[in-house]
Write an enzyme that holds these catalytic residues in place. Structure first.
Site, mmCIF file in Angstrom:
data_model
loop_
_atom_site.group_PDB
_atom_site.id
_atom_site.type_symbol
_atom_site.label_atom_id
_atom_site.label_comp_id
_atom_site.label_asym_id
_atom_site.label_seq_id
_atom_site.Cartn_x
_atom_site.Cartn_y
_atom_site.Cartn_z
ATOM 1 N N ASP A 13 0.818 -1.226 0.000
ATOM 2 C CA ASP A 13 0.000 0.000 0.000
ATOM 3 C C ASP A 13 0.843 1.264 0.000
ATOM 4 O OD1 ASP A 13 -2.220 -1.699 0.273
ATOM 5 O OD2 ASP A 13 -1.982 -1.710 2.440
ATOM 6 N N LYS A 16 2.200 2.193 -4.957
ATOM 7 C CA LYS A 16 2.896 1.686 -6.148
ATOM 8 C C LYS A 16 2.077 1.902 -7.406
ATOM 9 C CE LYS A 16 3.182 -2.445 -4.489
ATOM 10 N NZ LYS A 16 2.752 -2.184 -3.129
ATOM 11 N N GLY A 40 -4.266 -4.273 -4.466
ATOM 12 C CA GLY A 40 -5.320 -3.356 -4.895
ATOM 13 C C GLY A 40 -4.697 -2.024 -5.194
ATOM 14 N N HIS A 41 -4.765 -1.617 -6.427
ATOM 15 C CA HIS A 41 -4.204 -0.325 -6.796
ATOM 16 C C HIS A 41 -5.337 0.669 -6.953
ATOM 17 C CE1 HIS A 41 -0.280 -1.813 -7.177
ATOM 18 N NE2 HIS A 41 -0.405 -2.404 -8.339
ATOM 19 N N GLN A 224 2.126 -5.934 -3.133
ATOM 20 C CA GLN A 224 2.443 -5.983 -1.692
ATOM 21 C C GLN A 224 3.763 -5.244 -1.429
ATOM 22 O OE1 GLN A 224 1.555 -9.461 -3.012
ATOM 23 N NE2 GLN A 224 -0.483 -8.614 -2.845
HETATM 24 P P1 IMP Z 1 -2.772 -12.721 1.817
HETATM 25 O O1 IMP Z 1 -1.818 -12.184 0.792
HETATM 26 O O2 IMP Z 1 -4.222 -12.442 1.485
HETATM 27 O O3 IMP Z 1 -2.528 -14.164 2.127
HETATM 28 O O4 IMP Z 1 -2.514 -11.932 3.192
HETATM 29 C C1 IMP Z 1 -1.307 -12.077 3.910
HETATM 30 C C2 IMP Z 1 -0.855 -10.749 4.508
HETATM 31 O O5 IMP Z 1 -0.493 -9.863 3.466
HETATM 32 C C3 IMP Z 1 -1.944 -10.012 5.300
HETATM 33 O O6 IMP Z 1 -1.323 -9.294 6.349
HETATM 34 C C4 IMP Z 1 -2.517 -9.040 4.285
HETATM 35 O O7 IMP Z 1 -3.128 -7.929 4.903
HETATM 36 C C5 IMP Z 1 -1.249 -8.657 3.559
HETATM 37 N N1 IMP Z 1 -1.498 -8.173 2.184
HETATM 38 C C6 IMP Z 1 -1.806 -8.897 1.108
HETATM 39 N N2 IMP Z 1 -1.922 -8.117 0.027
HETATM 40 C C7 IMP Z 1 -1.684 -6.869 0.418
HETATM 41 C C8 IMP Z 1 -1.600 -5.601 -0.265
HETATM 42 O O8 IMP Z 1 -1.780 -5.479 -1.472
HETATM 43 N N3 IMP Z 1 -1.313 -4.533 0.520
HETATM 44 C C9 IMP Z 1 -1.065 -4.642 1.837
HETATM 45 N N4 IMP Z 1 -1.102 -5.784 2.504
HETATM 46 C C10 IMP Z 1 -1.401 -6.895 1.805
#
Ligand code: IMP
Length: 432
Positions: A13, A16, A40-41, A224
């Site tokens: 977040d 990017k 999510g962009h 991420q």
């Molecule tokens: P998962 O990727 O859904 O398995 O989540 C694993 C961890 O990564 C959690 O703490 C999510 O909140 C975090 N996470 C996954 N995708 C994002 C992102 O795009 N931005 C911020 N945190 C993310």
């Protein structure tokens, strides 16, 4: 022409999407190489807000090719929703604009049910996943029982693969108190989705190699952030893929020698969604202010983000594990009006040591107390500024002190959500 990787230097977040969107003007091709619809962009172009989860943000530029590489886990439903949305806005008129790797693994309903059931059963120890089935899908990939995009076009082998996988997946879902999946329904749905995806599916690695051969500039778009990397992040509170720059090569099917530079995106402060350590987290009014002014709510899940001061140890670590050649700092405008801005420059650890390098031991990190350096703030709104030298002296000083602490130059500073609200100091495609 050079090829550039963009990664998040914190916990995701970092903004990017906006930087990728901007840098795309200098690129011909944009490639996603890991993650899935957990990313999510949020993009604002000409005042219109758009959220993309899977398709590279570069799609908003006419004439640019976008790739979804083999390292991405593709949710066909989410992908088709985005494709339909983009088509309805006239942003995706030719299927050649988007190439989805036939080797990418596919997220199916059982992955999401396992993800949701597991999180529920973990109670207070939940990871705080996005619930998009990311972890279970990557598990299947590594366990060599995944379904890949190419399988969605092969009815017989798809049925065989799903018949082999489903009993175990269903047993797991049942044990977690979830609703099991029906084989025939699953096959039928997956084939339908496969058919709809078909115009976009191809050998992404080969097609990307052709683009590189022809000297086209490629932007590799990470999802991420570094601290969510499955190897280098704050394990186990991480995502299930490698988010660091090295994976751009693996997840796109192209050799590492084509990459010329790596840009890390950092907010001017720190945020995190989900659980896990966040040493500079603020539980007070200042944390609230950052959340409110920075609109810090997840683009994918809508969850409020945890907020805190900038952490130079995190950025130095990100510089090391990604090999950062430059930083782009976003949301500098959010700090306007704060009298004294803190930056963590060291941690006091529970074993009594004070360290200036990010500790790799999660237990030490969980108890780490930040040692702050105080920097003077500024009062002027920054949103209309377009030149670095127009920034208030204290804002420039803040950027430069961070550069000094991290040992990496800042090539861009963002002062608002719109594409135009970015001060570019260097074009990364011209710096080989
Ligand atoms: P998962 O990727 O859904 O398995 O989540 C694993 C961890 O990564 C959690 O703490 C999510 O909140 C975090 N996470 C996954 N995708 C994002 C992102 O795009 N931005 C911020 N945190 C993310």
């Amino acid at each position: 022409m050079s090829n550039v990787v963009i990664v998040g230097a914190q916990w995701g977040d970092e903004g990017k999407g906006k930087v990728v969107d901007l840098f795309t003007s200098w690129a011909d091709v944009v490639v996603r190489f890991q993650g899935g619809a957990n990313a999510g962009h949020t993009l604002v172009v000409g005042g219109v807000k758009t959220v993309l989860h899977l398709v590279p943000a570069g799609i908003l530029h006419a004439g640019k090719k976008c790739f979804i590489g083999n390292g991405v886990v593709v949710d066909p439903e989410a992908l088709m929703d985005e494709i339909d949305f983009l088509k309805s806005r006239g942003l995706l008129t030719d299927p050649h604009q988007l190439i989805v790797s036939e080797n990418a693994n596919v997220i199916l309903p059982y992955h999401k049910r396992i993800d949701a059931g597991r999180e529920k059963s973990r109670g207070k120890d939940a990871i705080g996943t996005t619930g998009r089935g990311i972890g279970p899908c990557y598990e299947d990939k590594i366990a060599r029982r995944g379904i890949r995009v190419r399988d969605l076009a092969k009815p017989r082998s798809l049925r065989e693969k799903l018949s082999a996988r489903l009993p175990e997946a269903n047993a797991q879902i049942e044990s977690l108190g979830g609703q099991t999946c029906d084989l025939e329904g699953l096959v039928e749905q997956a084939l339908k989705q496969g058919e709809r995806m078909q115009p976009y599916v191809g050998d992404a690695s080969e097609k990307l190699a052709r683009e590189v051969e022809h000297g086209r500039a490629v932007l590799f778009e990470g999802a991420q952030g570094t601290l969510l990397d499955v190897d280098h992040g704050t394990y186990p509170y991480v995502t299930s893929s490698n988010t660091v720059a090295g994976n751009a090569s693996v997840g796109a099917g192209i050799g590492p020698t084509v990459i010329n530079s790596v840009i890390g995106i950092t907010k001017a402060y720190t945020t995190r969604v989900g659980n896990g350590p966040l040493p500079t987290e603020l539980h007070d009014e200042m944390g609230e202010q950052l959340r409110r002014v920075g609109a810090e709510f997840g683009a994918t899940t809508g969850r409020p983000r945890r907020c805190g001061w900038l952490d130079a140890l995190v950025l130095r670590y990100a510089a090391r594990v990604n090999g950062l050649s430059g930083l782009a700092m976003t949301k500098l405008d959010v700090l306007t009006g704060i009298d004294k801005i803190m930056v963590a420059v060291a941690y006091k650890l529970m074993d009594g040591r004070t360290v200036s390098e990010f500790p790799s031991d999660p237990e030490l990190l969980a108890e780490a107390q930040p040692v702050y350096e105080e920097l003077p703030g500024w009062k002027e709104p920054l949103g209309d500024l377009r030149e670095y030298t127009e920034l208030p002296a204290n804002a420039q000083h803040y950027v430069e002190r961070v550069e000094q602490l991290v040992g990496v130059e800042t090539i861009a500073v963002s002062v608002g959500p719109d594409r135009a609200q970015t001060i570019v100091r260097k074009n990364p495609f011209r710096h080989v």
